[in-house]
Design a protein around this motif. Structure first.
Motif, PDB file in Angstrom:
ATOM      1  N   ILE A   1       0.716  -1.197  -0.173  1.00  0.00           N
ATOM      2  CA  ILE A   1      -0.057   0.444  -0.170  1.00  0.00           C
ATOM      3  C   ILE A   1       0.879   1.672  -0.157  1.00  0.00           C
ATOM      4  CG2 ILE A   1      -1.244   1.500   1.198  1.00  0.00           C
ATOM      5  CD1 ILE A   1      -2.739  -1.317  -0.295  1.00  0.00           C
ATOM      6  N   ASN A   2       1.739   1.142   0.619  1.00  0.00           N
ATOM      7  CA  ASN A   2       2.770   2.435   1.056  1.00  0.00           C
ATOM      8  C   ASN A   2       3.605   3.067  -0.284  1.00  0.00           C
ATOM      9  OD1 ASN A   2       2.221   3.005   3.211  1.00  0.00           O
ATOM     10  ND2 ASN A   2       3.792   1.549   4.293  1.00  0.00           N
ATOM     11  N   GLN A   3       3.556   1.467  -0.833  1.00  0.00           N
ATOM     12  CA  GLN A   3       4.687   1.705  -2.504  1.00  0.00           C
ATOM     13  C   GLN A   3       3.602   1.985  -3.634  1.00  0.00           C
ATOM     14  OE1 GLN A   3       5.880  -2.168  -3.199  1.00  0.00           O
ATOM     15  NE2 GLN A   3       8.090  -2.145  -2.433  1.00  0.00           N
ATOM     16  N   LEU A   4       2.057   1.750  -3.338  1.00  0.00           N
ATOM     17  CA  LEU A   4       0.925   1.986  -4.231  1.00  0.00           C
ATOM     18  C   LEU A   4       0.855   4.006  -3.848  1.00  0.00           C
ATOM     19  CD1 LEU A   4      -0.719  -0.928  -4.415  1.00  0.00           C
ATOM     20  CD2 LEU A   4       0.505   0.386  -6.431  1.00  0.00           C
ATOM     21  N   GLN A   5       0.734   4.319  -3.073  1.00  0.00           N
ATOM     22  CA  GLN A   5       0.481   5.300  -2.344  1.00  0.00           C
ATOM     23  C   GLN A   5       0.578   6.714  -2.761  1.00  0.00           C
ATOM     24  OE1 GLN A   5      -1.999   7.999  -1.526  1.00  0.00           O
ATOM     25  NE2 GLN A   5      -2.738   6.498   0.336  1.00  0.00           N
ATOM     26  N   PRO A   6      -0.094   7.467  -4.054  1.00  0.00           N
ATOM     27  CA  PRO A   6       1.226   8.719  -4.518  1.00  0.00           C
ATOM     28  C   PRO A   6       1.696   9.466  -3.462  1.00  0.00           C
ATOM     29  CG  PRO A   6      -1.363   8.576  -4.404  1.00  0.00           C
ATOM     30  CD  PRO A   6      -1.067   7.586  -4.062  1.00  0.00           C
ATOM     31  N   LEU A   7       1.101   9.828  -2.527  1.00  0.00           N
ATOM     32  CA  LEU A   7       1.474  10.965  -1.459  1.00  0.00           C
ATOM     33  C   LEU A   7       2.975  11.064  -1.238  1.00  0.00           C
ATOM     34  CD1 LEU A   7      -1.471  10.808   0.794  1.00  0.00           C
ATOM     35  CD2 LEU A   7      -1.257  12.100  -1.499  1.00  0.00           C
ATOM     36  N   ARG A   8       2.975  12.209  -0.782  1.00  0.00           N
ATOM     37  CA  ARG A   8       4.673  12.361  -0.036  1.00  0.00           C
ATOM     38  C   ARG A   8       4.847  12.793   0.755  1.00  0.00           C
ATOM     39  NH1 ARG A   8       8.281  16.881  -3.217  1.00  0.00           N
ATOM     40  NH2 ARG A   8       9.710  17.323  -2.073  1.00  0.00           N
ATOM     41  N   ASP A   9       5.873  11.840   1.373  1.00  0.00           N
ATOM     42  CA  ASP A   9       6.389  11.483   2.521  1.00  0.00           C
ATOM     43  C   ASP A   9       7.266  12.337   3.341  1.00  0.00           C
ATOM     44  OD1 ASP A   9       7.014  10.662   5.611  1.00  0.00           O
ATOM     45  OD2 ASP A   9       7.299   8.439   4.775  1.00  0.00           O
ATOM     46  N   ASN A  10       6.759  13.775   4.450  1.00  0.00           N
ATOM     47  CA  ASN A  10       7.843  14.340   4.724  1.00  0.00           C
ATOM     48  C   ASN A  10       8.233  14.093   6.379  1.00  0.00           C
ATOM     49  OD1 ASN A  10       7.565  15.555   2.439  1.00  0.00           O
ATOM     50  ND2 ASN A  10       5.678  16.675   2.725  1.00  0.00           N
ATOM     51  N   THR A  11       8.483  13.023   6.318  1.00  0.00           N
ATOM     52  CA  THR A  11       9.088  12.884   7.830  1.00  0.00           C
ATOM     53  C   THR A  11      10.732  13.173   7.566  1.00  0.00           C
ATOM     54  OG1 THR A  11       7.616  10.899   8.192  1.00  0.00           O
ATOM     55  CG2 THR A  11       9.608  11.046   9.037  1.00  0.00           C
TER      56      THR A  11
ATOM     57  N   LEU B   1      15.722  15.118   4.038  1.00  0.00           N
ATOM     58  CA  LEU B   1      16.353  14.661   2.726  1.00  0.00           C
ATOM     59  C   LEU B   1      16.698  13.731   2.512  1.00  0.00           C
ATOM     60  CD1 LEU B   1      19.560  15.606   5.703  1.00  0.00           C
ATOM     61  CD2 LEU B   1      18.522  17.032   3.269  1.00  0.00           C
ATOM     62  N   ASN B   2      14.934  12.619   2.873  1.00  0.00           N
ATOM     63  CA  ASN B   2      15.361  11.529   2.094  1.00  0.00           C
ATOM     64  C   ASN B   2      13.975  11.730   1.838  1.00  0.00           C
ATOM     65  OD1 ASN B   2      17.921  10.040   1.950  1.00  0.00           O
ATOM     66  ND2 ASN B   2      17.849  10.651   4.345  1.00  0.00           N
ATOM     67  N   VAL B   3      12.992  12.005   0.624  1.00  0.00           N
ATOM     68  CA  VAL B   3      11.568  12.393   0.181  1.00  0.00           C
ATOM     69  C   VAL B   3      11.019  10.744  -0.114  1.00  0.00           C
ATOM     70  CG1 VAL B   3       9.882  13.086   0.001  1.00  0.00           C
ATOM     71  CG2 VAL B   3      11.856  14.806   0.474  1.00  0.00           C
TER      72      VAL B   3
ATOM     73  N   LEU C   1      22.726  18.010  -5.574  1.00  0.00           N
ATOM     74  CA  LEU C   1      23.668  17.990  -5.188  1.00  0.00           C
ATOM     75  C   LEU C   1      23.899  19.009  -4.122  1.00  0.00           C
ATOM     76  CD1 LEU C   1      25.775  16.982  -8.059  1.00  0.00           C
ATOM     77  CD2 LEU C   1      25.432  15.467  -6.533  1.00  0.00           C
ATOM     78  N   SER C   2      22.972  20.176  -3.884  1.00  0.00           N
ATOM     79  CA  SER C   2      23.200  21.739  -3.552  1.00  0.00           C
ATOM     80  C   SER C   2      22.662  20.844  -2.331  1.00  0.00           C
ATOM     81  CB  SER C   2      22.756  22.341  -4.098  1.00  0.00           C
ATOM     82  OG  SER C   2      21.397  22.896  -4.203  1.00  0.00           O
ATOM     83  N   THR C   3      21.811  20.316  -1.779  1.00  0.00           N
ATOM     84  CA  THR C   3      21.345  19.752  -0.203  1.00  0.00           C
ATOM     85  C   THR C   3      21.613  18.642   0.227  1.00  0.00           C
ATOM     86  OG1 THR C   3      18.677  20.093  -1.880  1.00  0.00           O
ATOM     87  CG2 THR C   3      19.546  21.823  -0.584  1.00  0.00           C
ATOM     88  N   GLY C   4      21.638  18.063  -0.621  1.00  0.00           N
ATOM     89  CA  GLY C   4      22.060  16.541  -0.351  1.00  0.00           C
ATOM     90  C   GLY C   4      20.981  15.660  -0.374  1.00  0.00           C
ATOM     91  N   LYS C   5      19.823  16.408  -0.096  1.00  0.00           N
ATOM     92  CA  LYS C   5      18.143  15.705  -0.347  1.00  0.00           C
ATOM     93  C   LYS C   5      18.209  14.991  -1.851  1.00  0.00           C
ATOM     94  CE  LYS C   5      13.562  17.516  -0.786  1.00  0.00           C
ATOM     95  NZ  LYS C   5      12.657  18.298  -1.006  1.00  0.00           N
ATOM     96  N   ARG C   6      17.659  13.309  -0.982  1.00  0.00           N
ATOM     97  CA  ARG C   6      17.205  12.423  -2.128  1.00  0.00           C
ATOM     98  C   ARG C   6      15.628  12.027  -1.987  1.00  0.00           C
ATOM     99  NH1 ARG C   6      16.965   6.375  -2.028  1.00  0.00           N
ATOM    100  NH2 ARG C   6      17.598   6.579   0.620  1.00  0.00           N
TER     101      ARG C   6
END
Length: 307
Positions: A29-39, A42-44, A95-100
């Motif tokens: 379900i988590n893989q199918l859920q199109p919502l963005r996880d902002n927990t 740096l890793n979204v 690369l400027s922020t390290g965010k993935r």
């Protein structure tokens, strides 16, 4: 989920067979859920509602034989898996922020295999026995990094031998040296050598002393070659030992003294290598301690056997 099996028995205590099994790989379900996880900023993680159901083709071949009179046996198994629409990840890094930012996607071309074999020969009481085992596994894994398809080929092979002797009345001893090799290669041009040897083994023994006493030990040695990604290396030597004595009527009482991790070297360790990162994880475990224990076995039932 189709299955098929073919078994051949050319003679007694000898079997050869081949198995096939097809299984689905459902996205979560988590893989199918199109919502963005902002927990973790740096890793979204972003779900993918367009994921397809994956399907795995698993084939295995096995052989086993045991000769009762010679007390010798040989076993072997090889399995191979082909995955259609395997669920993997696409990764994008700022690369400027390290965010993935990463998301699950379907991909074809993933493969994996596993090999296991063993030979044992026993010669009875007070005679040496021996054995040898050879095993390994490997995989071909695809994912995407900044829009580019990256393939990681991984395999490892291990050889372990064991030698021992035992007396049902007096003693037992066994030693099992091992050596192995791990290889990991990515299509990304990292320039880092991720191949390394592992070696070590284990040993254990028991000896019965006079006055209903017994001493025992076990030691496990886990050594590995250092890789260029880290300045230090983690090697483990865990040694345990104990002494116990039986007393009271019908040996109902038992007093034991044990030492766990005599060298105080029991550290948790895992190593992970894939196409985007190399990780050595160290974590805490229960290390050296001493334990004095008393056991009393009794049975209140009249005429019953002691339990």
């Amino acid at each position: 989920t189709p299955t098929a099996q073919l078994t051949f028995t050319p003679k007694a205590q000898t079997n050869i067979g081949i198995n096939y099994r097809g299984t689905t790989r459902q996205p979560t379900i988590n893989q199918l859920q199109p919502l963005r996880d902002n927990t973790d900023e740096l890793n979204v993680f972003i779900g993918n509602p367009n994921l397809k159901v994956g399907f795995n083709h698993g084939i295995s071949i096995y052989f086993n034989q045991y000769k009762v009179l010679k007390q010798a046996g040989i076993w072997g198994n090889f399995s191979y898996n082909i995955m259609e629409n395997a669920i993997t990840q696409t990764n994008t890094t700022d690369l400027s922020t390290g965010k993935r930012t990463y998301s699950p996607v379907n991909v074809n071309g993933n493969r994996s295999w596993n090999l296991w074999s063993n030979y044992n020969k026993s010669n009875g009481n007070k005679k040496p026995y021996y054995g040898v085992g050879f095993n390994g596994n490997g995989s071909k894994f695809n994912n995407f990094v900044d829009g580019e398809k990256v393939t990681t080929d991984y395999w490892n092979l291990n050889l372990e031998m064991n030698f021992g002797i035992y007396s049902e009345e007096k003693y037992s001893f066994e030693i099992s040296p091992k050596i192995g090799y791990n290889s990991s290669k990515s299509s990304l041009p990292t320039g880092i050598d991720n191949n390394y040897f592992i070696y070590g083994g284990r040993s254990e023994g028991t000896y019965r002393l006079p006055w209903k006493m017994e001493v025992n030990f076990d030691i496990n040695i886990d050594l590995r070659q250092r890789i260029n990604a880290f300045a230090t290396n983690t090697n483990l030597v865990v040694w345990n030992a104990g002494l116990w004595k039986k007393f009271l009527k019908k040996d109902a009482g038992k007093l034991s003294f044990t030492v766990n991790d005599i060298l105080n070297d029991n550290k948790g360790f895992t190593r992970t290598i894939n196409s985007t990162y190399i990780s050595d994880d160290r974590f805490q475990r229960i290390s050296r301690y001493f334990l004095l224990r008393f056991e009393w076995s009794f049975n209140k039932m009249p005429g019953g056997e002691q339990k």
